[in-house]
Write a protein that holds these residues in place. Sequence first.
Motif, PDB file in Angstrom:
ATOM      1  N   GLY A 113     -26.009  12.406  12.808  1.00 51.08           N
ATOM      2  CA  GLY A 113     -26.214  11.138  12.116  1.00 51.08           C
ATOM      3  C   GLY A 113     -25.139  10.117  12.466  1.00 51.08           C
ATOM      4  O   GLY A 113     -25.442   8.955  12.758  1.00 51.08           O
ATOM      5  N   VAL A 114     -23.874  10.576  12.477  1.00 52.66           N
ATOM      6  CA  VAL A 114     -22.761   9.670  12.781  1.00 52.66           C
ATOM      7  C   VAL A 114     -22.872   9.142  14.216  1.00 52.66           C
ATOM      8  O   VAL A 114     -22.735   7.939  14.467  1.00 52.66           O
ATOM      9  N   LEU A 116     -25.559   9.010  16.049  1.00 51.91           N
ATOM     10  CA  LEU A 116     -26.755   8.168  16.131  1.00 51.91           C
ATOM     11  C   LEU A 116     -26.439   6.751  15.662  1.00 51.91           C
ATOM     12  O   LEU A 116     -26.828   5.766  16.310  1.00 51.91           O
ATOM     13  N   ALA A 117     -25.689   6.647  14.569  1.00 52.18           N
ATOM     14  CA  ALA A 117     -25.311   5.341  14.054  1.00 52.18           C
ATOM     15  C   ALA A 117     -24.431   4.606  15.054  1.00 52.18           C
ATOM     16  O   ALA A 117     -24.507   3.384  15.194  1.00 52.18           O
ATOM     17  N   ALA A 118     -23.597   5.359  15.786  1.00 48.28           N
ATOM     18  CA  ALA A 118     -22.665   4.751  16.729  1.00 48.28           C
ATOM     19  C   ALA A 118     -23.373   4.265  17.993  1.00 48.28           C
ATOM     20  O   ALA A 118     -23.074   3.183  18.492  1.00 48.28           O
ATOM     21  N   GLY A 120     -26.858   4.060  18.528  1.00 47.36           N
ATOM     22  CA  GLY A 120     -28.158   3.396  18.329  1.00 47.36           C
ATOM     23  C   GLY A 120     -29.304   4.262  18.805  1.00 47.36           C
ATOM     24  O   GLY A 120     -29.132   5.091  19.709  1.00 47.36           O
ATOM     25  N   PRO A 121     -30.490   4.082  18.220  1.00 46.12           N
ATOM     26  CA  PRO A 121     -31.623   4.956  18.511  1.00 46.12           C
ATOM     27  C   PRO A 121     -32.187   4.800  19.926  1.00 46.12           C
ATOM     28  O   PRO A 121     -32.755   5.756  20.465  1.00 46.12           O
TER      29      PRO A 121
END
Length: 357
Positions: A113-114, A116-118, A120-121
Amino acid sequence: MGWSLTLGSIGGIKVRIHFTFLALLAWVGLSEWHQGGAAAAERAVAYILLLFACVVAHEFGHITMAARFGGVTQDVVLLPIGGVARMTRIPEKPVQELLVALAGPAVNVVIFGVLLAAIGPQVLLAQFSGDSGLPLVSEIAVANLVLAVFNLLPAFPMDGGRALRALLALRLGREVATDIAARIGHVLAIGLGAYGLFGGNPLLVLVATFIYFGASSEASGTRLHSFASHLRARDAMLTRLGVLGPEAVLSDAVDLLTHSTQHDIPVLDAVGKPVGLLTRDALARALHSHGGDYSVIEAMLPGLPTLGGEAPLERALAQLETGAAAVAVVDRSGALIGLVTAESLGHLLLLSRQNAR
Ligand code: ZN
């Protein structure tokens, strides 16, 4: 576990790296270098090191949760197949076991999750569609997702198998739950193995084999523990034993073992208290380097763990599981009355299961 190197310790728990893992690193580094030069080698080694940092974080997820319930961890060993946290006391209440099992994969989900947030998808989607030249961090993100999903497979020795057993144990009791979970593990392993075999994926076959035997050993381990929980040390001890006195020499030990099926000989002091154990291995080694006139006191493994006859058999089992070759059962004066070994326990378990039929 032999042949491992201590990297350091986190919160008093040693993190060790097994030599096979170092060999894997060297092999991947060299083969990448051969194909793509130094840059490719560096990237591949960095990938493995980062991945294993995530595996260590996963193990510490289990360890921190277990510690909340009084679980005690000896160390974490990194193997090519992943990390192993060796716990001496494992929480066995179903709800606790469930939380401990899920805490590991949960760490990987959080890391995913971390990252992914960094990043981007979009980068992640490109990773899944197999684009090359993407940043290392997106590969690590995907790897964490794979780690979480793979570990949640409902089969021993994966975390998912433990979680499943814990859920079943809420209703069925630990023993029945373990049997069912082990059976599901076998079915899953056979399916996975067949898929790997026909799909030409040898790695999957290897993983399936690992799961199959992991399921079996978990089932027999649990059976042994619940069996032992009803018994005392003296119920499982061998009593027809050859023993040696302090003045005995190696050729006396050879005589004794030639005429029995015994593997290890307790060595007693002048008043009959056990002072050590002469194993077959120790005997063979000492014979080779010192000859038959050598003292058994010099050749034996000193310091045999001892228990009173009325002590719970679980305590002997715990000693054997943490590496003792045998446990001496003694009377009030400390004199030897019997010996509990992994073999004597195994025989007893086999007999009890035959009688139960
Ligand atoms: Zn885990």
